[in-house]
Design a protein around this motif. Sequence first.
Motif, mmCIF file in Angstrom:
data_model
loop_
_atom_site.group_PDB
_atom_site.id
_atom_site.type_symbol
_atom_site.label_atom_id
_atom_site.label_comp_id
_atom_site.label_asym_id
_atom_site.label_seq_id
_atom_site.Cartn_x
_atom_site.Cartn_y
_atom_site.Cartn_z
ATOM 1 N N ILE A 528 0.843 -1.200 0.000
ATOM 2 C CA ILE A 528 0.000 0.000 0.000
ATOM 3 C C ILE A 528 0.879 1.251 0.000
ATOM 4 O O ILE A 528 0.646 2.194 -0.745
ATOM 5 C CB ILE A 528 -0.948 0.000 1.225
ATOM 6 C CG1 ILE A 528 -1.889 -1.204 1.148
ATOM 7 C CG2 ILE A 528 -1.726 1.305 1.305
ATOM 8 C CD1 ILE A 528 -2.752 -1.431 2.377
ATOM 9 N N LYS A 529 1.946 1.228 0.817
ATOM 10 C CA LYS A 529 2.761 2.444 0.947
ATOM 11 C C LYS A 529 3.742 2.616 -0.206
ATOM 12 O O LYS A 529 3.902 3.707 -0.724
ATOM 13 C CB LYS A 529 3.557 2.394 2.258
ATOM 14 C CG LYS A 529 2.693 2.657 3.466
ATOM 15 C CD LYS A 529 3.556 2.765 4.713
ATOM 16 C CE LYS A 529 2.762 2.367 5.937
ATOM 17 N NZ LYS A 529 3.469 1.567 6.901
ATOM 18 N N TYR A 530 4.452 1.541 -0.564
ATOM 19 C CA TYR A 530 5.548 1.723 -1.548
ATOM 20 C C TYR A 530 5.425 0.826 -2.766
ATOM 21 O O TYR A 530 6.380 0.716 -3.540
ATOM 22 C CB TYR A 530 6.917 1.390 -0.911
ATOM 23 C CG TYR A 530 7.088 1.803 0.511
ATOM 24 C CD1 TYR A 530 7.168 3.152 0.840
ATOM 25 C CD2 TYR A 530 7.182 0.854 1.522
ATOM 26 C CE1 TYR A 530 7.322 3.535 2.160
ATOM 27 C CE2 TYR A 530 7.341 1.230 2.845
ATOM 28 C CZ TYR A 530 7.404 2.574 3.152
ATOM 29 O OH TYR A 530 7.554 2.949 4.458
ATOM 30 N N CYS A 531 4.311 0.127 -2.938
ATOM 31 C CA CYS A 531 4.176 -0.851 -4.026
ATOM 32 C C CYS A 531 5.329 -1.848 -4.016
ATOM 33 O O CYS A 531 5.852 -2.226 -5.065
ATOM 34 C CB CYS A 531 4.112 -0.156 -5.385
ATOM 35 S SG CYS A 531 2.460 0.398 -5.729
ATOM 36 N N LYS A 532 5.743 -2.253 -2.828
ATOM 37 C CA LYS A 532 6.878 -3.178 -2.730
ATOM 38 C C LYS A 532 6.320 -4.610 -2.650
ATOM 39 O O LYS A 532 5.917 -5.071 -1.590
ATOM 40 C CB LYS A 532 7.700 -2.834 -1.483
ATOM 41 C CG LYS A 532 8.975 -3.610 -1.371
ATOM 42 C CD LYS A 532 9.842 -3.011 -0.279
ATOM 43 C CE LYS A 532 11.170 -3.706 -0.166
ATOM 44 N NZ LYS A 532 11.102 -5.035 0.377
ATOM 45 N N PHE A 533 6.293 -5.250 -3.821
ATOM 46 C CA PHE A 533 5.741 -6.613 -3.885
ATOM 47 C C PHE A 533 6.837 -7.634 -3.619
ATOM 48 O O PHE A 533 7.984 -7.438 -4.023
ATOM 49 C CB PHE A 533 5.160 -6.876 -5.277
ATOM 50 C CG PHE A 533 3.917 -6.088 -5.561
ATOM 51 C CD1 PHE A 533 2.680 -6.559 -5.162
ATOM 52 C CD2 PHE A 533 3.983 -4.870 -6.216
ATOM 53 C CE1 PHE A 533 1.525 -5.839 -5.426
ATOM 54 C CE2 PHE A 533 2.842 -4.129 -6.479
ATOM 55 C CZ PHE A 533 1.608 -4.621 -6.079
ATOM 56 N N SER A 534 6.492 -8.718 -2.964
ATOM 57 C CA SER A 534 7.452 -9.797 -2.726
ATOM 58 C C SER A 534 6.632 -11.037 -2.391
ATOM 59 O O SER A 534 5.410 -10.950 -2.240
ATOM 60 C CB SER A 534 8.356 -9.455 -1.539
ATOM 61 O OG SER A 534 7.565 -9.394 -0.363
ATOM 62 N N SER A 535 7.315 -12.174 -2.232
ATOM 63 C CA SER A 535 6.565 -13.366 -1.823
ATOM 64 C C SER A 535 5.941 -13.119 -0.459
ATOM 65 O O SER A 535 4.885 -13.666 -0.127
ATOM 66 C CB SER A 535 7.480 -14.587 -1.761
ATOM 67 O OG SER A 535 7.887 -14.904 -3.065
ATOM 68 N N LYS A 536 6.587 -12.264 0.363
ATOM 69 C CA LYS A 536 6.039 -11.988 1.692
ATOM 70 C C LYS A 536 4.803 -11.078 1.614
ATOM 71 O O LYS A 536 3.975 -11.096 2.514
ATOM 72 C CB LYS A 536 7.114 -11.371 2.598
ATOM 73 C CG LYS A 536 8.225 -12.349 2.984
ATOM 74 C CD LYS A 536 7.711 -13.482 3.857
ATOM 75 C CE LYS A 536 8.735 -14.546 4.139
ATOM 76 N NZ LYS A 536 9.518 -14.362 5.312
ATOM 77 N N SER A 537 4.688 -10.280 0.545
ATOM 78 C CA SER A 537 3.427 -9.529 0.415
ATOM 79 C C SER A 537 2.329 -10.501 -0.046
ATOM 80 O O SER A 537 1.166 -10.357 0.324
ATOM 81 C CB SER A 537 3.560 -8.311 -0.503
ATOM 82 O OG SER A 537 3.922 -8.681 -1.810
ATOM 83 N N ASP A 538 2.718 -11.521 -0.843
ATOM 84 C CA ASP A 538 1.746 -12.576 -1.180
ATOM 85 C C ASP A 538 1.295 -13.305 0.089
ATOM 86 O O ASP A 538 0.142 -13.717 0.198
ATOM 87 C CB ASP A 538 2.383 -13.614 -2.124
ATOM 88 C CG ASP A 538 2.447 -13.140 -3.581
ATOM 89 O OD1 ASP A 538 1.825 -12.113 -3.905
ATOM 90 O OD2 ASP A 538 3.123 -13.813 -4.383
ATOM 91 N N VAL A 566 -6.967 1.265 5.549
ATOM 92 C CA VAL A 566 -5.563 1.671 5.686
ATOM 93 C C VAL A 566 -5.327 2.258 7.076
ATOM 94 O O VAL A 566 -4.346 1.914 7.752
ATOM 95 C CB VAL A 566 -5.181 2.693 4.583
ATOM 96 C CG1 VAL A 566 -3.792 3.251 4.807
ATOM 97 C CG2 VAL A 566 -5.273 2.046 3.214
ATOM 98 N N GLU A 567 -6.262 3.089 7.533
ATOM 99 C CA GLU A 567 -6.105 3.694 8.868
ATOM 100 C C GLU A 567 -6.127 2.628 9.960
ATOM 101 O O GLU A 567 -5.322 2.651 10.881
ATOM 102 C CB GLU A 567 -7.215 4.723 9.114
ATOM 103 C CG GLU A 567 -6.911 6.041 8.414
ATOM 104 C CD GLU A 567 -8.133 6.963 8.362
ATOM 105 O OE1 GLU A 567 -8.009 8.004 7.720
ATOM 106 O OE2 GLU A 567 -9.187 6.606 8.950
ATOM 107 N N ALA A 568 -7.030 1.661 9.794
ATOM 108 C CA ALA A 568 -7.138 0.597 10.804
ATOM 109 C C ALA A 568 -5.844 -0.215 10.840
ATOM 110 O O ALA A 568 -5.331 -0.540 11.915
ATOM 111 C CB ALA A 568 -8.332 -0.297 10.484
ATOM 112 N N LEU A 569 -5.309 -0.531 9.658
ATOM 113 C CA LEU A 569 -4.063 -1.317 9.614
ATOM 114 C C LEU A 569 -2.928 -0.536 10.271
ATOM 115 O O LEU A 569 -2.145 -1.083 11.048
ATOM 116 C CB LEU A 569 -3.673 -1.660 8.174
ATOM 117 C CG LEU A 569 -4.581 -2.642 7.437
ATOM 118 C CD1 LEU A 569 -4.080 -2.851 6.010
ATOM 119 C CD2 LEU A 569 -4.654 -3.978 8.157
ATOM 120 N N ASN A 570 -2.866 0.757 9.955
ATOM 121 C CA ASN A 570 -1.806 1.593 10.546
ATOM 122 C C ASN A 570 -1.902 1.621 12.067
ATOM 123 O O ASN A 570 -0.895 1.708 12.760
ATOM 124 C CB ASN A 570 -1.872 3.030 10.020
ATOM 125 C CG ASN A 570 -1.368 3.090 8.592
ATOM 126 O OD1 ASN A 570 -0.681 2.161 8.142
ATOM 127 N ND2 ASN A 570 -1.722 4.144 7.876
#
Length: 616
Positions: A528-538, A566-570
């Motif tokens: 959500i913040k940096y579009c940083k995809f990885s197997s761990k985001s999967d 997003v606010e709840a997750l933060n």
Amino acid sequence: MLPTVILKGTLIKKSQQKRRTSPCNYKERFFVLDTQDLTYSEQRPGKKPSQKGCIELSRIKCVEIVCSEVPIPCSNKYPFQVVHDNCYLYIFAPDNDCRQRWVRALKEETKCNALLLKYHPNFWMEGRWRCCYQTEKMATGCQEYDPMGYASKKPLPPTPDPQRRLSDPGRRVVVALQNYSPHEDTDLPLHKDQEYILTDSSHHNWWTVQDHRGNSGFVPCMYIAEKSCDNFNRFEWYNKDITRGRAEGLLMTEGKEGAFMVRDSRHAGVYTVSVFTKAPGSNGQKNPRVKHYQIRQSEAEESKFYLAEKYLFSTIPELIQYHQHNAAGLITRLRHPVSQGRESSQSPAELSGQWEVDPAELTLGEEVGSGQFGLVLQGRWRERRVAVKMVRKGAMSEEDFKEEARVMTMLSHCKLVQLYGVCTQHSPMCLVFELMEQGCLSDYLRARRGRMSQDSLLGMCLDVSEGMAYLESNNFIHRDLAARNCLVSCNNVVKVSDFGMTRFVLDDQYTSSQGSKFPIKWSSPEVIKYCKFSSKSDVWSFGVFMWEVYTEGRLPYDNRSNLEVVEALNAGLRLLKPRQAPEAVHLLMEWCWKEKPDDRPSFALLLHELASLSDL
Ligand code: ADP
């Protein structure tokens, strides 16, 4: 008194990851045990060995083999542990005899120390002990430690020659350059980056290799390359003798955003990444050009490689692999490896045109659904029932997809919806998939609400974790895992679909994390913040997927907007435990939703955990 050497030899050491952020790695080190210390050093051809660590024997509190069922990601498969101070050092021996020699000798030298009464027989991994599930690394062990455990065994045989393994002509280790799915019974499947033993290279195209389980079979020789530590030749992106000018020429001719190569820099031992971009220059004008980045090494003790200072890696291949998925400071991510002399190299799939579907062989039938790319029809292709995605004009970045289709047709697993091929000669272009008779999982769940057993819910999670573990082992990121992107076969097997496809969607509302169609409710904080995809985001998305399964197809955070989510997750809030989910499954969900990607489990581990729940 001068110390006397007791044992020495080459073993593999796992990094101790003292800092949470340091990546895990396995390195070959030359170990020397003498009467005072256990030291290990890096051996570089033609250079003095450089010492990387030294543990005083008096500080050692436990030495024991590690009993674990987890796949070991290095070539030495016999782990043992040396516990000293507050550290756990994991060392990997090439065979059991060698491991026993080391453990025995170390135990002998440390038996009078202040030792642990109890130790952990399994690994500390992903934030907990695999033996007793304690989540505190310094937690007391769960098994009694016997410092004399080897006292009755035979005396030590002579120290092995550390070179023997390398010079043994019967053991040529090769690495798979890409996946290969067998076409004949006599073939062996290859998994990218895994090691095999080459047993016969007499045929000019098909060589015989053996996998780690001892299975043998033919593989196309161009799919494998001999393993060598400092040899990048096996990587498509490496060009050994190429000048800067020729590199620029090749990349400009390729002309694709993110076309790149790694080449030797003018300074010996230094490498440069050259990458083509059309990104606008400082004047805002489109400006096709090649940028060159030198791969630098950090000053710290265990020197790490980097292109952008924040992202450090133990090896150059790891660094390249990271930047293939993330621009992270570069002008573009490294999208298309380019190499001289290999322009004509083609995979067997390409050679036989296997991924190109002949329109004459394809018959189209009824509509079975519609999605982001357009209509999905039932069809027949070569005696098979298939699902055909008709790609609506303007919905897909077709050129990029065609590039990737070859890789995607080669990903083959019983828990993935198989892409058979692409029909580029048909207008609109269409993608031919395995037909999944019972459609998408979210509809399937909703239609059977209140009628599904615990076994079948767990089975669905297990199916999908299997498919995802396969993608993870191939370094392939799904990017949009959710129940709607899993499909159900006629015999109720759930398979993962649409892997990697969001990269080809031409719709900002879907691809930008600000867009209304972006799957925020399945996305990890770093996506959500940096579009940083990885197997761990999967893995995060898999947690939400499990939640969908156990609520029988409810929408996560149903009554909240994306912004509220997003606010709840933060604020650290997470989805609540579904009523149907057993506590153990809920714990797995919460593990997937750890804030930091490194704190989340891998799919290999999730698969293992889910499998052990299904055995209960
Ligand atoms: P898109 O990738 O274009 O968004 P989807 O993959 O979401 O399309 O497919 C849309 C619908 O088509 C799915 O919900 C499902 O009902 C149907 N469908 C897609 N692929 C298959 C398949 N392989 N077998 C059967 N039905 C499928």
